[in-house]
Each structure stands twice: as structure tokens, then as C-alpha cells.
Design a protein around this motif. Structure first.
Motif, PDB file in Angstrom:
ATOM      1  N   LEU A 198       0.830  -1.189   0.000  1.00  0.00           N
ATOM      2  CA  LEU A 198       0.000   0.000   0.000  1.00  0.00           C
ATOM      3  C   LEU A 198       0.871   1.247   0.000  1.00  0.00           C
ATOM      4  O   LEU A 198       1.850   1.334   0.736  1.00  0.00           O
ATOM      5  N   ASN A 199       0.508   2.199  -0.816  1.00  0.00           N
ATOM      6  CA  ASN A 199       1.176   3.489  -0.849  1.00  0.00           C
ATOM      7  C   ASN A 199       0.321   4.491  -0.092  1.00  0.00           C
ATOM      8  O   ASN A 199      -0.868   4.293   0.098  1.00  0.00           O
ATOM      9  N   ALA A 200       0.937   5.601   0.282  1.00  0.00           N
ATOM     10  CA  ALA A 200       0.205   6.650   0.994  1.00  0.00           C
ATOM     11  C   ALA A 200      -0.947   7.185   0.163  1.00  0.00           C
ATOM     12  O   ALA A 200      -1.911   7.704   0.696  1.00  0.00           O
ATOM     13  N   SER A 201      -0.852   7.051  -1.144  1.00  0.00           N
ATOM     14  CA  SER A 201      -1.900   7.588  -2.010  1.00  0.00           C
ATOM     15  C   SER A 201      -3.010   6.578  -2.302  1.00  0.00           C
ATOM     16  O   SER A 201      -3.958   6.889  -3.009  1.00  0.00           O
ATOM     17  N   ASP A 202      -2.902   5.359  -1.762  1.00  0.00           N
ATOM     18  CA  ASP A 202      -3.941   4.351  -1.976  1.00  0.00           C
ATOM     19  C   ASP A 202      -5.159   4.633  -1.110  1.00  0.00           C
ATOM     20  O   ASP A 202      -5.033   4.982   0.061  1.00  0.00           O
ATOM     21  N   VAL A 203      -6.330   4.487  -1.702  1.00  0.00           N
ATOM     22  CA  VAL A 203      -7.591   4.610  -0.974  1.00  0.00           C
ATOM     23  C   VAL A 203      -8.260   3.239  -1.062  1.00  0.00           C
ATOM     24  O   VAL A 203      -8.671   2.811  -2.135  1.00  0.00           O
ATOM     25  N   THR A 242     -11.995  -3.668  -3.172  1.00  0.00           N
ATOM     26  CA  THR A 242     -12.287  -5.046  -2.814  1.00  0.00           C
ATOM     27  C   THR A 242     -13.792  -5.228  -2.950  1.00  0.00           C
ATOM     28  O   THR A 242     -14.568  -4.401  -2.475  1.00  0.00           O
ATOM     29  N   LEU A 243     -14.196  -6.283  -3.624  1.00  0.00           N
ATOM     30  CA  LEU A 243     -15.616  -6.572  -3.830  1.00  0.00           C
ATOM     31  C   LEU A 243     -16.037  -7.675  -2.863  1.00  0.00           C
ATOM     32  O   LEU A 243     -15.307  -8.642  -2.677  1.00  0.00           O
ATOM     33  N   HIS A 255      -7.036  -6.250   7.355  1.00  0.00           N
ATOM     34  CA  HIS A 255      -6.290  -5.020   7.087  1.00  0.00           C
ATOM     35  C   HIS A 255      -5.573  -4.529   8.337  1.00  0.00           C
ATOM     36  O   HIS A 255      -5.969  -4.844   9.455  1.00  0.00           O
ATOM     37  N   ARG A 256      -4.564  -3.724   8.102  1.00  0.00           N
ATOM     38  CA  ARG A 256      -3.946  -2.998   9.211  1.00  0.00           C
ATOM     39  C   ARG A 256      -4.986  -2.023   9.748  1.00  0.00           C
ATOM     40  O   ARG A 256      -5.862  -1.556   9.008  1.00  0.00           O
ATOM     41  N   VAL A 257      -4.878  -1.664  11.008  1.00  0.00           N
ATOM     42  CA  VAL A 257      -5.804  -0.699  11.589  1.00  0.00           C
ATOM     43  C   VAL A 257      -5.730   0.596  10.796  1.00  0.00           C
ATOM     44  O   VAL A 257      -4.647   1.110  10.524  1.00  0.00           O
ATOM     45  N   GLY A 258      -6.877   1.092  10.374  1.00  0.00           N
ATOM     46  CA  GLY A 258      -6.944   2.353   9.648  1.00  0.00           C
ATOM     47  C   GLY A 258      -6.682   2.254   8.169  1.00  0.00           C
ATOM     48  O   GLY A 258      -6.708   3.267   7.476  1.00  0.00           O
ATOM     49  N   SER A 259      -6.430   1.056   7.639  1.00  0.00           N
ATOM     50  CA  SER A 259      -6.123   0.976   6.213  1.00  0.00           C
ATOM     51  C   SER A 259      -7.352   0.779   5.324  1.00  0.00           C
ATOM     52  O   SER A 259      -7.246   0.896   4.122  1.00  0.00           O
ATOM     53  N   LEU A 260      -8.506   0.469   5.912  1.00  0.00           N
ATOM     54  CA  LEU A 260      -9.746   0.438   5.137  1.00  0.00           C
ATOM     55  C   LEU A 260     -10.369   1.816   5.274  1.00  0.00           C
ATOM     56  O   LEU A 260     -10.769   2.228   6.358  1.00  0.00           O
ATOM     57  N   HIS A 261     -10.409   2.556   4.184  1.00  0.00           N
ATOM     58  CA  HIS A 261     -10.832   3.954   4.238  1.00  0.00           C
ATOM     59  C   HIS A 261     -12.326   4.165   4.079  1.00  0.00           C
ATOM     60  O   HIS A 261     -12.866   5.161   4.543  1.00  0.00           O
ATOM     61  N   ASP A 286     -14.381   4.550  12.630  1.00  0.00           N
ATOM     62  CA  ASP A 286     -14.093   5.754  11.852  1.00  0.00           C
ATOM     63  C   ASP A 286     -13.884   5.449  10.369  1.00  0.00           C
ATOM     64  O   ASP A 286     -12.985   5.982   9.720  1.00  0.00           O
ATOM     65  N   ILE A 287     -14.731   4.563   9.839  1.00  0.00           N
ATOM     66  CA  ILE A 287     -14.708   4.204   8.425  1.00  0.00           C
ATOM     67  C   ILE A 287     -15.948   4.801   7.774  1.00  0.00           C
ATOM     68  O   ILE A 287     -17.071   4.580   8.226  1.00  0.00           O
ATOM     69  N   ILE A 288     -15.753   5.554   6.731  1.00  0.00           N
ATOM     70  CA  ILE A 288     -16.872   6.151   6.009  1.00  0.00           C
ATOM     71  C   ILE A 288     -17.681   5.044   5.332  1.00  0.00           C
ATOM     72  O   ILE A 288     -17.113   4.128   4.735  1.00  0.00           O
ATOM     73  N   GLN A 289     -19.000   5.138   5.441  1.00  0.00           N
ATOM     74  CA  GLN A 289     -19.894   4.209   4.744  1.00  0.00           C
ATOM     75  C   GLN A 289     -20.823   5.024   3.868  1.00  0.00           C
ATOM     76  O   GLN A 289     -21.500   5.943   4.347  1.00  0.00           O
TER      77      GLN A 289
END
Length: 179
Positions: free
Chosen positions: A7-12, A86-87, A108-114, A136-139
Motif C-alpha cells: 500500500l502506498n500513501a496515495s492508496d484509498v 475489494t468486492l 487489514h492494518r488498523v486504519g487501512s480500510l478507508h 471511523d470508516i466512512i460508509q
């Protein structure tokens, strides 16, 4: 899925939930049209099964800044974000969609699912929205219309792309009164 992906910093990282199968229909006799029975499962209608395909193409076009279908994508040349999609099958019940979300969060790592796009049903969204809010995950739901989901105390990170039923009902009454 994103398991083992660099994962890169720019990955969502987004999870797209849509009802692909119905775990409540356990035999071919109970799997009614427009669903279809195959491989020991009752599969949702073709229209429902197509939703992840559109999500995949939208993410692909966003990542390529291809404005062929969404012209605004072509204007994002300065944006360094890339959608990692991810589907997942939300199935038909709240408990099953909650399991899908928790399985994905656990991987996922904590905080990596945006963010999570979906699920379509209000009842399913109501099951996972307290969890996504706590984590704190947007739905963002594309079809949940229950006004109950407007409660920001209970569902702080829930949003929708469709009007709530209460707003539609109020507009219909207003139109009726004006006539």
C-alpha cells in the motif's frame, strides 16, 4: 482482496458491498425468479450481480484518469489517489453483511480500510453503520433510504447517494397539497 498488497500513501482502500447471493434460500425450490440457483447457491438477479462490475470499471477509470464516461476524471491529473477496490457479497441479511465487513476489517492494518460503498439495503446498512462509525470508516450507501440512518449519533460515518424515504414522502405530500 488486498491481502498482502503493498500500500502506498496515495492508496484509498474501498470495500464495495452488494447482494450477490441469498443465504436464506437454501434449495433450488426456494430460489425464486429473478434469482437463479447455481453451484449450491441462490444467486441474485443479473442486475444485482452487475453492480460490482460497474464499481470495478469506475475505479479503473478513476485510477487511469479516463474521462470517457465520467468527464471529471480527466481533470484529476494533479490527484495522486488510487482506488484499491475489494468486492464482497453482502448477501441478504444484516448479520451476513456484518460478517463480510468484519472479515474485511480483520484482514487489514488498523486504519487501512478507508471506506465502504454499500450495502444497498437499509436493514443491512443499519447493522454495519454503528461498527463503521466506531472504527471511523466512512460508509456510503447507494440505495439505503430509511430515515433512521439519518441519526448522526448512532450512525456518525454513514452517508447516502439517494434521498431518504421521509424526504420523498414530504415532497409527494407537498406536491399533492399544491395541486
Amino acid at each position: 482482496a488486498l491481502d498482502g498488497a503493498v500500500l502506498n500513501a496515495s492508496d484509498v482502500n474501498l470495500l464495495f458491498l452488494s447482494s450477490q447471493s441469498n443465504q436464506e434460500r437454501t434449495t433450488s425450490a426456494t430460489c425464486e425468479s429473478p434469482s437463479s440457483w447455481s453451484g449450491g447457491k441462490c444467486w441474485s438477479s443479473v442486475e444485482h450481480r452487475a453492480l460490482p462490475i460497474f464499481a470495478f470499471f469506475a475505479a479503473r477509470d478513476f485510477n487511469a484518469r479516463d474521462g470517457r464516461y465520467v468527464p471529471a476524471f480527466a481533470n484529476l491529473t494533479g490527484c495522486d489517489k488510487q482506488i484499491k477496490l475489494t468486492l464482497a457479497d453482502s448477501r441478504t441479511s444484516g448479520t451476513q453483511v456484518l460478517k463480510s465487513v468484519l472479515d474485511e476489517v480483520a484482514g487489514h492494518r488498523v486504519g487501512s480500510l478507508h471506506g465502504i460503498v454499500g450495502p444497498a439495503r437499509s436493514s443491512q446498512s443499519a447493522h454495519i453503520a454503528p461498527v463503521t462509525g466506531t472504527l471511523d470508516i466512512i460508509q456510503l450507501s447507494y440505495h439505503a433510504t430509511s430515515p433512521v440512518l439519518d441519526n448522526k449519533q448512532d450512525f456518525p460515518r454513514f452517508g447516502r447517494t439517494i434521498t431518504a424515504d421521509s424526504a420523498i414522502a414530504a415532497a409527494i405530500v407537498e406536491l399533492w397539497v399544491e395541486r
